[in-house]
Design a protein around this motif. Structure first.
Motif, PDB file in Angstrom:
ATOM      1  N   PHE A   1      22.606 -53.927 -28.144  1.00  0.00           N
ATOM      2  CA  PHE A   1      21.235 -53.691 -27.706  1.00  0.00           C
ATOM      3  C   PHE A   1      21.171 -52.297 -27.104  1.00  0.00           C
ATOM      4  O   PHE A   1      22.190 -51.716 -26.736  1.00  0.00           O
ATOM      5  CB  PHE A   1      20.823 -54.742 -26.671  1.00  0.00           C
ATOM      6  CG  PHE A   1      20.940 -56.151 -27.198  1.00  0.00           C
ATOM      7  CD1 PHE A   1      22.127 -56.847 -27.101  1.00  0.00           C
ATOM      8  CD2 PHE A   1      19.860 -56.760 -27.806  1.00  0.00           C
ATOM      9  CE1 PHE A   1      22.253 -58.133 -27.605  1.00  0.00           C
ATOM     10  CE2 PHE A   1      19.967 -58.049 -28.311  1.00  0.00           C
ATOM     11  CZ  PHE A   1      21.167 -58.731 -28.216  1.00  0.00           C
ATOM     12  N   ARG A   2      19.978 -51.774 -26.995  1.00  0.00           N
ATOM     13  CA  ARG A   2      19.845 -50.455 -26.384  1.00  0.00           C
ATOM     14  C   ARG A   2      18.576 -50.400 -25.552  1.00  0.00           C
ATOM     15  O   ARG A   2      17.618 -51.132 -25.792  1.00  0.00           O
ATOM     16  CB  ARG A   2      19.842 -49.356 -27.445  1.00  0.00           C
ATOM     17  CG  ARG A   2      18.638 -49.360 -28.391  1.00  0.00           C
ATOM     18  CD  ARG A   2      18.828 -48.330 -29.491  1.00  0.00           C
ATOM     19  NE  ARG A   2      17.691 -48.285 -30.406  1.00  0.00           N
ATOM     20  CZ  ARG A   2      17.657 -47.571 -31.522  1.00  0.00           C
ATOM     21  NH1 ARG A   2      18.717 -46.834 -31.877  1.00  0.00           N
ATOM     22  NH2 ARG A   2      16.578 -47.585 -32.300  1.00  0.00           N
ATOM     23  N   GLN A   3      18.611 -49.520 -24.586  1.00  0.00           N
ATOM     24  CA  GLN A   3      17.451 -49.326 -23.731  1.00  0.00           C
ATOM     25  C   GLN A   3      17.302 -47.850 -23.433  1.00  0.00           C
ATOM     26  O   GLN A   3      18.204 -47.222 -22.855  1.00  0.00           O
ATOM     27  CB  GLN A   3      17.577 -50.120 -22.432  1.00  0.00           C
ATOM     28  CG  GLN A   3      16.311 -50.113 -21.596  1.00  0.00           C
ATOM     29  CD  GLN A   3      16.338 -51.182 -20.525  1.00  0.00           C
ATOM     30  OE1 GLN A   3      17.372 -51.696 -20.145  1.00  0.00           O
ATOM     31  NE2 GLN A   3      15.150 -51.534 -20.022  1.00  0.00           N
ATOM     32  N   ALA A   4      16.177 -47.319 -23.859  1.00  0.00           N
ATOM     33  CA  ALA A   4      15.849 -45.925 -23.581  1.00  0.00           C
ATOM     34  C   ALA A   4      15.017 -45.868 -22.302  1.00  0.00           C
ATOM     35  O   ALA A   4      14.378 -46.847 -21.921  1.00  0.00           O
ATOM     36  CB  ALA A   4      15.070 -45.336 -24.751  1.00  0.00           C
ATOM     37  N   PRO A   5      15.010 -44.724 -21.626  1.00  0.00           N
ATOM     38  CA  PRO A   5      14.236 -44.599 -20.384  1.00  0.00           C
ATOM     39  C   PRO A   5      12.771 -44.972 -20.592  1.00  0.00           C
ATOM     40  O   PRO A   5      12.122 -44.496 -21.534  1.00  0.00           O
ATOM     41  CB  PRO A   5      14.382 -43.124 -20.030  1.00  0.00           C
ATOM     42  CG  PRO A   5      15.666 -42.713 -20.650  1.00  0.00           C
ATOM     43  CD  PRO A   5      15.763 -43.499 -21.921  1.00  0.00           C
ATOM     44  N   GLY A   6      12.263 -45.843 -19.735  1.00  0.00           N
ATOM     45  CA  GLY A   6      10.871 -46.236 -19.808  1.00  0.00           C
ATOM     46  C   GLY A   6      10.534 -47.234 -20.889  1.00  0.00           C
ATOM     47  O   GLY A   6       9.356 -47.564 -21.082  1.00  0.00           O
ATOM     48  N   LYS A   7      11.551 -47.711 -21.592  1.00  0.00           N
ATOM     49  CA  LYS A   7      11.309 -48.663 -22.679  1.00  0.00           C
ATOM     50  C   LYS A   7      12.052 -49.967 -22.409  1.00  0.00           C
ATOM     51  O   LYS A   7      12.997 -50.022 -21.635  1.00  0.00           O
ATOM     52  CB  LYS A   7      11.757 -48.074 -24.011  1.00  0.00           C
ATOM     53  CG  LYS A   7      10.944 -46.864 -24.451  1.00  0.00           C
ATOM     54  CD  LYS A   7      11.309 -46.459 -25.866  1.00  0.00           C
ATOM     55  CE  LYS A   7      10.449 -45.305 -26.347  1.00  0.00           C
ATOM     56  NZ  LYS A   7      10.779 -44.904 -27.742  1.00  0.00           N
ATOM     57  N   GLU A   8      11.612 -51.009 -23.095  1.00  0.00           N
ATOM     58  CA  GLU A   8      12.278 -52.296 -22.975  1.00  0.00           C
ATOM     59  C   GLU A   8      13.576 -52.293 -23.776  1.00  0.00           C
ATOM     60  O   GLU A   8      13.739 -51.539 -24.732  1.00  0.00           O
ATOM     61  CB  GLU A   8      11.354 -53.409 -23.476  1.00  0.00           C
ATOM     62  CG  GLU A   8      10.133 -53.636 -22.610  1.00  0.00           C
ATOM     63  CD  GLU A   8       9.333 -54.841 -23.049  1.00  0.00           C
ATOM     64  OE1 GLU A   8       8.381 -55.188 -22.340  1.00  0.00           O
ATOM     65  OE2 GLU A   8       9.656 -55.439 -24.093  1.00  0.00           O
ATOM     66  N   ARG A   9      14.462 -53.185 -23.361  1.00  0.00           N
ATOM     67  CA  ARG A   9      15.696 -53.343 -24.115  1.00  0.00           C
ATOM     68  C   ARG A   9      15.377 -53.925 -25.485  1.00  0.00           C
ATOM     69  O   ARG A   9      14.585 -54.861 -25.605  1.00  0.00           O
ATOM     70  CB  ARG A   9      16.650 -54.250 -23.345  1.00  0.00           C
ATOM     71  CG  ARG A   9      18.045 -54.316 -23.904  1.00  0.00           C
ATOM     72  CD  ARG A   9      18.981 -55.038 -22.958  1.00  0.00           C
ATOM     73  NE  ARG A   9      19.117 -54.306 -21.697  1.00  0.00           N
ATOM     74  CZ  ARG A   9      19.986 -54.648 -20.744  1.00  0.00           C
ATOM     75  NH1 ARG A   9      20.777 -55.702 -20.907  1.00  0.00           N
ATOM     76  NH2 ARG A   9      20.055 -53.956 -19.633  1.00  0.00           N
ATOM     77  N   GLU A  10      16.000 -53.381 -26.516  1.00  0.00           N
ATOM     78  CA  GLU A  10      15.732 -53.851 -27.862  1.00  0.00           C
ATOM     79  C   GLU A  10      17.028 -54.161 -28.596  1.00  0.00           C
ATOM     80  O   GLU A  10      18.075 -53.574 -28.330  1.00  0.00           O
ATOM     81  CB  GLU A  10      14.931 -52.800 -28.652  1.00  0.00           C
ATOM     82  CG  GLU A  10      15.665 -51.501 -28.876  1.00  0.00           C
ATOM     83  CD  GLU A  10      14.917 -50.555 -29.809  1.00  0.00           C
ATOM     84  OE1 GLU A  10      13.918 -50.975 -30.422  1.00  0.00           O
ATOM     85  OE2 GLU A  10      15.347 -49.391 -29.927  1.00  0.00           O
ATOM     86  N   GLY A  11      16.926 -55.086 -29.527  1.00  0.00           N
ATOM     87  CA  GLY A  11      18.082 -55.430 -30.331  1.00  0.00           C
ATOM     88  C   GLY A  11      18.349 -54.369 -31.374  1.00  0.00           C
ATOM     89  O   GLY A  11      17.422 -53.848 -31.988  1.00  0.00           O
ATOM     90  N   VAL A  12      19.602 -54.056 -31.562  1.00  0.00           N
ATOM     91  CA  VAL A  12      20.022 -53.086 -32.570  1.00  0.00           C
ATOM     92  C   VAL A  12      20.690 -53.810 -33.738  1.00  0.00           C
ATOM     93  O   VAL A  12      20.315 -53.634 -34.892  1.00  0.00           O
ATOM     94  CB  VAL A  12      20.983 -52.051 -31.973  1.00  0.00           C
ATOM     95  CG1 VAL A  12      21.505 -51.115 -33.059  1.00  0.00           C
ATOM     96  CG2 VAL A  12      20.306 -51.276 -30.849  1.00  0.00           C
ATOM     97  N   SER A  13      21.671 -54.638 -33.414  1.00  0.00           N
ATOM     98  CA  SER A  13      22.403 -55.341 -34.456  1.00  0.00           C
ATOM     99  C   SER A  13      23.157 -56.502 -33.828  1.00  0.00           C
ATOM    100  O   SER A  13      23.464 -56.483 -32.633  1.00  0.00           O
ATOM    101  CB  SER A  13      23.398 -54.390 -35.139  1.00  0.00           C
ATOM    102  OG  SER A  13      24.089 -55.049 -36.182  1.00  0.00           O
ATOM    103  N   CYS A  14      23.442 -57.509 -34.640  1.00  0.00           N
ATOM    104  CA  CYS A  14      24.230 -58.622 -34.132  1.00  0.00           C
ATOM    105  C   CYS A  14      25.095 -59.174 -35.261  1.00  0.00           C
ATOM    106  O   CYS A  14      24.786 -58.994 -36.445  1.00  0.00           O
ATOM    107  CB  CYS A  14      23.352 -59.706 -33.536  1.00  0.00           C
ATOM    108  SG  CYS A  14      22.013 -60.241 -34.591  1.00  0.00           S
ATOM    109  N   VAL A  15      26.183 -59.814 -34.873  1.00  0.00           N
ATOM    110  CA  VAL A  15      27.123 -60.368 -35.844  1.00  0.00           C
ATOM    111  C   VAL A  15      27.510 -61.759 -35.376  1.00  0.00           C
ATOM    112  O   VAL A  15      27.680 -62.018 -34.187  1.00  0.00           O
ATOM    113  CB  VAL A  15      28.363 -59.455 -36.003  1.00  0.00           C
ATOM    114  CG1 VAL A  15      29.112 -59.287 -34.695  1.00  0.00           C
ATOM    115  CG2 VAL A  15      29.301 -59.975 -37.081  1.00  0.00           C
ATOM    116  N   SER A  16      27.637 -62.658 -36.333  1.00  0.00           N
ATOM    117  CA  SER A  16      27.976 -64.033 -36.006  1.00  0.00           C
ATOM    118  C   SER A  16      29.423 -64.140 -35.548  1.00  0.00           C
ATOM    119  O   SER A  16      30.229 -63.224 -35.727  1.00  0.00           O
ATOM    120  CB  SER A  16      27.763 -64.915 -37.234  1.00  0.00           C
ATOM    121  OG  SER A  16      28.617 -64.493 -38.293  1.00  0.00           O
ATOM    122  N   GLY A  17      29.749 -65.309 -34.985  1.00  0.00           N
ATOM    123  CA  GLY A  17      31.114 -65.527 -34.523  1.00  0.00           C
ATOM    124  C   GLY A  17      32.132 -65.397 -35.634  1.00  0.00           C
ATOM    125  O   GLY A  17      33.231 -64.882 -35.419  1.00  0.00           O
ATOM    126  N   GLY A  18      31.760 -65.831 -36.811  1.00  0.00           N
ATOM    127  CA  GLY A  18      32.670 -65.733 -37.944  1.00  0.00           C
ATOM    128  C   GLY A  18      32.718 -64.360 -38.567  1.00  0.00           C
ATOM    129  O   GLY A  18      33.605 -64.050 -39.364  1.00  0.00           O
TER     130      GLY A  18
END
Length: 122
Positions: free
Chosen positions: A36-53
Motif C-alpha cells: 500500500f502507499r500513502q502520499a502526503p495529503g492523500k488516503e492510503r491506497e492499495g498498490v498490489s497484493c499476493v495470495s498466501g500461495g
C-alpha cells in the motif's frame, strides 16, 4: 507478526526500485501480503497484493504493467518490483499481512510494516 519493509529511495522518472518485505521471527507463508502507499495529503491506497500461495495477484490500475509483486517463500520475502516510475508514484510504501484470503483492501489487513519512502523526482 512484525513486518519490515525496505528498498525505498529516490529515483528519476523512468527509473526502477525493488521493495522488500519480510518478517522478523515469523514466516509469511500463511499470509496474503499487500503493498500500500500513502502520499502526503492523500488516503492510503492499495498498490498490489499476493495470495498466501503466491499464485493470485492483483494490481491497482495505476501500476499495472509497471509493478510486479512476487514472493519467495524459501527466503521469507515478498517483493514489489517497480519499473518506469513516475512522480505520482511518490509516497510512503507499506507492506501488510492478513490471513484473509483474497484480501486487497487496507482495512482487511491486520499487520503493518513501518513504511519505506519512495521519491520519484528529476
Amino acid at each position: 507478526l512484525q513486518l519490515v519493509a525496505s528498498g525505498g529511495g529516490t529515483v528519476q522518472p523512468g527509473g526502477s526500485l525493488r521493495l522488500s518485505c519480510t518478517s522478523s521471527g515469523s514466516t509469511l507463508n500463511y499470509y496474503a501480503i499487500g503493498w500500500f502507499r500513502q502520499a502526503p495529503g492523500k488516503e492510503r491506497e492499495g498498490v498490489s497484493c499476493v495470495s498466501g500461495g503466491g499464485m493470485n495477484t492483483k494490481y491497482a490500475d495505476s501500476v499495472k504493467g509497471r509493478f510486479t509483486i512476487s514472493r519467495d517463500k524459501r527466503e521469507n520475502m515478498v517483493y514489489l518490483q517497480m519499473n518506469n516510475l513516475m512522480p505520482e508514484d511518490t509516497a510512503v510504501y507499506y507492506c501488510a499481512a492478513t490471513i484473509v484470503a483474497g484480501a486487497c483492501r487496507p482495512e482487511e489487513y491486520e499487520y503493518w510494516g513501518q513504511g519505506t519512502q519512495v521519491t520519484v523526482s528529476s
